[in-house]
Structures are given as C-alpha cells and as structure tokens.
Design a protein around this motif. Structure first.
Motif, PDB file in Angstrom:
ATOM      1  N   GLU A 166       0.830  -1.205   0.000  1.00 16.51           N
ATOM      2  CA  GLU A 166       0.000   0.000   0.000  1.00 16.51           C
ATOM      3  C   GLU A 166       0.862   1.252   0.000  1.00 16.51           C
ATOM      4  OE1 GLU A 166      -3.973  -1.718   2.340  1.00 16.51           O
ATOM      5  OE2 GLU A 166      -2.400  -0.678   3.454  1.00 16.51           O
ATOM      6  N   ALA A 167       1.920   1.247   0.831  1.00 18.05           N
ATOM      7  CA  ALA A 167       2.801   2.415   0.899  1.00 18.05           C
ATOM      8  C   ALA A 167       3.562   2.606  -0.415  1.00 18.05           C
ATOM      9  CB  ALA A 167       3.777   2.263   2.063  1.00 18.05           C
ATOM     10  N   GLU A 172       1.182   4.082  -2.977  1.00 16.89           N
ATOM     11  CA  GLU A 172       0.941   5.493  -2.650  1.00 16.89           C
ATOM     12  C   GLU A 172       2.102   6.376  -3.099  1.00 16.89           C
ATOM     13  OE1 GLU A 172       0.175   8.308   1.305  1.00 16.89           O
ATOM     14  OE2 GLU A 172       0.013   6.119   1.458  1.00 16.89           O
ATOM     15  N   ARG A 173       3.330   5.849  -2.993  1.00 18.92           N
ATOM     16  CA  ARG A 173       4.525   6.630  -3.358  1.00 18.92           C
ATOM     17  C   ARG A 173       4.911   6.481  -4.822  1.00 18.92           C
ATOM     18  NH1 ARG A 173       7.831   8.407   0.875  1.00 18.92           N
ATOM     19  NH2 ARG A 173       6.614   8.538   2.796  1.00 18.92           N
TER      20      ARG A 173
END
Length: 251
Positions: A49-50, A53-54
């Motif tokens: 997920e991170a 997002e990035r």
C-alpha cells in the motif's frame, strides 16, 4: 538512467527491521519480502500500500524458506520444490499488491538464493521456471553474467543486471561473503561514489583493488544495512548531481 532498489517489508510480527516509510521516499523500486525469509501478510499489505501510494515499483523478493536465518543460509532444495516455493511467494505478493491497487512488476531472489542461483544452473532454472509459470513478462534482477542470465532465454524471461552500492565485490564479479570483514560498506561517501561510477562507467573496484565490470540497470541499497536511509539518500543525491536520471526499470 538507473533504478534504485531496496529490500523492504522485512519486519515480522512485532519485530521491526529498517525504516520502510523513509526508504520509499528515496528508492524507485521496492523488493518486498514474501514471507519466507521475512515479512508476514499484514506487513506485506502495508508495504505494498505504501509503495503504491509513493509510486514505487513493487518486486517480489523470493527466498529460501528460512525465517530463522533471514534467508541468508544456503539450503539444498530440490528444483521442483524450489519452483513451487518461488511460485507460491510470487503469487501471494502479487495478490496482495493488486488488492492495494498495484501489482508485482519484477522478481528478485533474496540472500542465499540470490547468490546460489547466480552460480548454480539448476537453482537458476528452478527460479526461472516459477516466474515463467506465473508470468513470463516479469523481469528478474540478477548479477550480470550470472547463471540466471545464461539460463533465461529458453524461458522467454528478461533479466536485468543489478549492482550493489553497499556490498564489496570479489575479483570475479560476485559479492564478498557476509562472513568476511568489509563485506558490507557503511560509509555514505564511499557508497555514493561507487554508485555513480557503476552507473556512469559500469565499473566497480573489487576487494583486492582490481576493476570489475558491472553492466547494471539497477543499484541496490540493502534495507537492513546500518544507516540504510542515509546511504540511499546519499546515493540518489550523488547520482542526480552527476546527471544520472533515477527511474524504475519496471512499471
């Protein structure tokens, strides 16, 4: 143009390793642990997920089944079993990544499997067979000139050369064993200078002082190296200052 990758998602349960959030702000590709050497389902999901997002590319960091040894102990695994183990890890992480809005876009063996597959044609073929069975469009990160590179053509798999910012090299172009002193380089200035030279000239100085060619498209900074975030930032800053564009090799 060069990719900057790091090993992420290597915590397990309450045990924490590295600063994934900070590294995701520096690297362009994340080698996410798939549960066999580190990582658990929740950590895998949070890391994916991170990364999504990035805007960081997600790679499946597959390994021997060795949680206690962090995947750094060489194991004698039958090819059929190894193919199944790699397929299991790859499919699991890709499912998690897709649920997070992304997908696995490449594969990188970890630790002892990486080094064994680089020199052992049978282990290299077992890894490639798993990738081909799942999605042969996925590239595999490996050392230039490795057994993985030589074994890849029949499987229709693209291999991508990788070099290491924070690891010492042997004169033959392999990595110095972590059991030996000086195998891991922790000085940010030295790591950054090596990275620029590897990206711009395709060369690195081996432990014995000889010059080793490294035809690489991606540079790795290990997420568990002391000061990994500082090292990764130094590498990226140095590359960009030298006019090297830092960009993921796979999307």
């Amino acid at each position: 143009m060069i990719d900057l990758n790091a090993d992420l998602g290597e915590s397990f349960g309450v045990w924490r390793l590295g600063d994934d959030e900070a590294l995701l702000g520096v690297v362009t590709s994340a080698n996410v642990a798939c549960g066999f050497h580190a990582g658990d389902p929740l950590i895998m999901r949070r890391t994916c997920e991170a990364a999504v997002e990035r805007g960081v590319a997600i790679g499946a960091q597959v390994s021997y089944r060795d949680l206690a040894g962090f995947g750094r102990r060489e194991m004698d695994v039958a090819p059929e079993e190894l193919t199944a183990d790699v397929l299991y890890q790859l499919a699991a992480l890709d499912g998690v990544a897709r649920a997070a809005g992304g997908r696995v876009s490449y594969v990188k063996p970890h630790g002892a499997l990486y080094n064994r597959a680089a020199r052992d044609p049978a282990q290299a073929a077992a890894v490639l067979a798993a990738v081909a069975a799942y999605d042969r469009s996925l590239p595999v990160l490996t050392l230039p000139g490795s057994a993985v590179e030589r074994a890849a053509p029949p499987y229709g798999i693209t291999v991508v050369g990788e070099c290491f910012a924070d690891r010492a090299y042997t004169p033959e172009g392999g990595l110095v064993s972590r059991r030996l002193p000086g195998a891991v380089i922790e000085d940010a200035g030295q790591v950054a200078a090596r990275s620029v030279r590897m990206a711009a000239e395709g060369l690195v100085t081996a432990a014995d002082g000889s010059e080793v060619p490294v035809a690489a498209r991606s540079i790795c900074v290990h997420g568990d190296t002391p000061g990994a975030v500082r090292l990764a930032r130094a590498v990226r800053d140095a590359l960009e200052a030298a006019g090297v564009r830092v960009e993921a090799f796979a999307t």
